[in-house]
Motif scaffolding. Structure first.
Motif, short mmCIF file in Angstrom:
data_model
loop_
_atom_site.label_atom_id
_atom_site.label_comp_id
_atom_site.label_asym_id
_atom_site.label_seq_id
_atom_site.Cartn_x
_atom_site.Cartn_y
_atom_site.Cartn_z
N GLN A 78 -5.39 -3.75 -8.46
CA GLN A 78 -4.16 -4.41 -8.93
C GLN A 78 -4.35 -4.92 -10.36
O GLN A 78 -3.48 -4.73 -11.22
CB GLN A 78 -3.78 -5.56 -8.01
N SER A 103 6.13 3.46 -6.00
CA SER A 103 4.67 3.49 -6.01
C SER A 103 4.19 4.31 -7.19
O SER A 103 4.99 4.91 -7.92
CB SER A 103 4.14 4.10 -4.70
N GLY A 117 0.81 -1.21 0.00
CA GLY A 117 0.00 0.00 0.00
C GLY A 117 0.84 1.26 0.00
O GLY A 117 0.63 2.13 0.85
N GLY A 118 1.76 1.40 -0.93
CA GLY A 118 2.60 2.58 -1.01
C GLY A 118 3.98 2.35 -0.40
O GLY A 118 4.23 1.34 0.28
N ASP A 155 -2.37 -8.04 7.14
CA ASP A 155 -3.66 -7.62 6.57
C ASP A 155 -4.07 -8.38 5.32
O ASP A 155 -4.99 -7.94 4.62
CB ASP A 155 -3.68 -6.12 6.29
N SER A 201 -3.31 -6.52 -0.64
CA SER A 201 -3.93 -5.32 -1.18
C SER A 201 -5.22 -5.64 -1.93
O SER A 201 -5.42 -6.77 -2.39
CB SER A 201 -2.96 -4.61 -2.14
N ARG A 245 3.18 -9.44 5.33
CA ARG A 245 1.98 -8.83 4.75
C ARG A 245 0.77 -9.73 4.96
O ARG A 245 -0.33 -9.27 5.30
CB ARG A 245 2.20 -8.58 3.25
N ARG A 286 -3.03 4.11 -3.35
CA ARG A 286 -2.30 3.29 -2.39
C ARG A 286 -1.79 1.99 -3.01
O ARG A 286 -2.05 0.89 -2.52
CB ARG A 286 -3.15 2.96 -1.15
N ILE A 287 -1.08 2.12 -4.11
CA ILE A 287 -0.44 0.96 -4.74
C ILE A 287 1.05 1.23 -4.84
O ILE A 287 1.48 2.23 -5.43
CB ILE A 287 -1.00 0.68 -6.15
N GLN A 345 4.19 1.77 3.51
CA GLN A 345 3.96 0.41 4.01
C GLN A 345 5.10 -0.52 3.62
O GLN A 345 5.48 -1.40 4.40
CB GLN A 345 2.64 -0.14 3.48
N SER A 355 2.09 6.77 -6.47
CA SER A 355 1.55 7.93 -5.76
C SER A 355 1.90 9.24 -6.44
O SER A 355 1.10 10.18 -6.45
CB SER A 355 2.06 7.94 -4.31
#
Length: 454
Positions: A336, A296, A173-174, A328, A331, A324, A306-307, A177, A298
Motif C-alpha cells: 500500500q 483495482s 484485495g481487489g 481479516d 491489507s 474488513r 491484490r490491491i 473482495q 489488476s
C-alpha cells in the motif's frame, strides 16, 4: 483381539535419521491402506530387536506418528493404527497434455504481465523500506493506509471524475473482495446483474448473500426499463466497458440509470484503457450518495498484487471498513505504501501511458487481421479494455472455436456460459498479451482450424 501387524520396514543406516525413516515407512503404509485401522503394531522392544536398532529409536518413531494422529497408544493394549489414519490418497487428477504453443494470456481480461514496471515498483518498495517508520508496519486502519487513500482519492477525482474523499475510500484485495464486503454489509438483497455477465462473479455474489436477478444488456448497455421491472434492490454494472460485450453505457442509458432509485454497484475494472477518445467518467461522480465504485490495479498493473478499492456513501463505507476489520484486519501495508509512492511520483501515470500505446497497437493489429482472415465474424467492444467481443455466424460452434483459440495459446472464452438467456454464438478474445508480430500467424492458424472443423 486386535490383529498384530507383521511389518516390513527397510532402513538405510548410512543416511542416518533412523527414527524418521521408520516413521515415514509406517506413515506411507497407513496412507496406502496396507496397515488398516485397529491393527496393533509390535511392541517397541520387539520391533527394535527385529530392526537391530535401539528401542529409543522405535519409541521416537511411534511417538511422532501418535502426535500426527496416525497411531493411538493405549494402556494395556499397545500401539494401534488410528481410525482416521487408515486412508487412501485420492487419485491424482489427470494432467492435460503439454501445449507446445505460444501463450498469449489466461483470461481475456488479463494484462501483459511482462510489461509490469519492475524497476519503478522496486524503487517504490525501496523508498518505503528506507523511509516508513517501524510503527507503520503494525496493525493499522482496516480501511487502508491513509497515505494511499489520500493519493488514490486524488487520482480517482482527476482521472475518473469521481467524487471520492479518503474517508469514504477503503483499500481491499481487489474488486472481488470489495464486492463481497459490500454485499456482506448490505445483507441478502436482490441484485440485478447484466446479462451476459462474467460467470466467475456469480458464485462470489451468491456466496455473499445476494439473490441474482439477470437484466439484459444490449448495444447501449443495461436495459434500465427491464431493471425497473425486475424489482431489484441494487444493480451491478460495468458502464465503462461492459463485460463481455465491450459496450460502453450510452449517455441516454446513463441518464435513465441515474433516475432509477436503487443502489448502483459500479465495477470499474478496466476503465484506464480507452483508445479512441478520453475515458468516460464514472457513475459515482454523478451520484456519490448511492453509487459504490469498485476498482483495482489488476488490469493496469498485475492481478497478483491484490490491491483494489471501494468508494461508498458514508454509512456503507463505515460498514465495509468495520467488516474488513472483523474478517481479516486489512491489507498488507508495504505494498500500500509502495502504491502511494508510485502514484505520488507519477510512475503510475507514465506506466499507463506506455501501456495504452502498446495495447492500442495490439488491438489494431488484431482487428485488422480478424477482418482479413475471419470476415464472417463481427467484432465489437474495441473502443476500450483488453478484449474484443466476436459475434459469430449462427451456425458456428462458439465452444469449439474458443477451444481452438486456446489450443493456439490465445486467451479466449465462449460467451454462452456467461448468459442467463440464450443469445447468438460469440467468444471473447484478449489481446493484451498477443504481440503485434504474432497476431497474423495466430489468427491465420485459427482460420485454418475453424475451416477444418466446419
Amino acid at each position: 483381539m486386535d490383529q498384530l501387524a507383521d511389518l516390513h520396514i527397510s532402513i538405510n543406516r548410512e543416511e542416518g535419521g533412523i527414527a524418521a525413516q521408520i516413521a515415514c515407512e509406517l506413515r506411507e503404509s497407513i496412507r496406502q491402506g496396507r496397515l488398516e485401522a485397529g491393527v496393533r503394531l509390535p511392541a517397541t522392544r520387539d520391533l527394535a530387536a527385529d530392526l537391530q536398532v535401539s528401542r529409543g529409536v522405535v519409541v521416537e518413531a511411534y511417538e511422532q506418528l501418535v502426535a500426527e494422529g496416525f497411531l493411538l497408544s493405549r494402556v494395556g493394549v499397545g500401539t494401534v493404527v488410528a481410525p482416521a489414519g487408515s486412508r487412501e490418497e485420492p487419485p491424482a487428477p489427470p494432467q492435460p497434455p503439454p501445449v507446445c504453443t505460444p501463450f498469449y494470456g489466461h483470461r481475456a481480461t488479463s494484462p501483459d504481465l511482462s510489461s509490469f514496471p519492475r524497476e519503478r515498483w522496486l524503487a517504490s518498495l525501496r523508498h518505503v523500506l528506507a523511509h516508513v517508520p517501524s510503527d507503520a508496519l503494525d496493525y493499522g486502519d482496516p480501511g487502508g493506509v491513509p497515505e494511499l487513500r489520500e493519493e488514490l482519492a486524488g487520482y480517482l477525482r482527476r482521472v475518473r471524475a469521481a467524487d471520492v474523499h479518503p474517508e469514504n475510500l477503503m483499500i481491499v484485495g481487489g474488486v472481488a473482495q470489495g464486492l463481497s464486503l459490500t454485499l456482506h454489509v448490505l445483507g441478502g438483497i436482490r441484485l440485478a446483474v447484466e446479462d451476459p455477465t462474467s460467470n466467475r462473479q456469480i458464485p462470489l455474489l451468491r456466496r455473499a448473500g445476494a439473490e441474482i436477478v439477470p437484466v439484459r444488456a444490449d448495444e447501449q448497455g443495461i436495459d434500465v426499463g427491464a431493471l425497473r421491472a425486475s424489482g431489484a434492490d441494487a444493480v451491478l454494472v460495468t458502464p465503462a466497458h461492459q463485460y463481455p460485450t465491450g459496450v460502453v453505457l450510452s449517455p441516454g442509458r446513463r441518464a435513465e440509470l441515474m433516475a432509477w432509485g436503487g443502489l448502483i454497484l459500479e465495477d470499474d475494472y478496466d476503465a484506464e484503457f480507452r483508445f479512441d477518445r478520453d475515458p468516460v467518467g464514472c457513475l459515482q461522480g454523478l451520484a456519490p450518495d448511492r453509487v459504490v465504485l469498485s476498482g483495482s490495479i489488476s488490469k493496469s498493473m498485475a492481478p497478483g498484487l491484490r490491491i483494489g478499492w471501494v468508494a461508498a456513501p458514508a454509512d456503507l463505507a463505515h460498514g465495509v471498513r468495520q467488516a474488513r476489520g472483523e474478517l481479516d484486519l486489512g491489507s498488507p501495508v508495504i505494498d500500500q505504501y509502495a502504491l502511494a509512492h508510485f502514484l505520488r511520483t507519477g510512475a503510475y501515470d507514465r506506466h499507463l501511458r506506455k501501456a495504452r500505446r502498446e495495447y492500442r497497437r495490439r488491438r489494431d493489429a488484431l482487428v485488422k487481421v480478424l477482418a482479413e482472415h475471419l470476415p464472417e465474424v463481427r467484432v465489437h467492444g474495441i473502443e476500450a479494455g483488453l478484449h474484443v467481443y466476436l459475434e459469430l455466424p449462427p451456425d458456428w460452434d462458439e465452444h469449439g472455436l474458443a477451444l481452438a483459440a486456446q489450443s493456439l495459446g490465445l486467451a479466449a472464452e465462449p460467451v454462452g456460459p456467461m448468459r442467463f438467456t440464450p443469445g447468438p454464438p460469440a467468444i471473447v478474445v484478449g489481446f493484451a498479451r498477443l504481440p503485434v508480430h504474432k497476431t497474423a500467424e495466430a489468427i491465420a492458424a485459427l482460420r485454418s482450424l475453424t475451416s477444418s472443423r466446419r
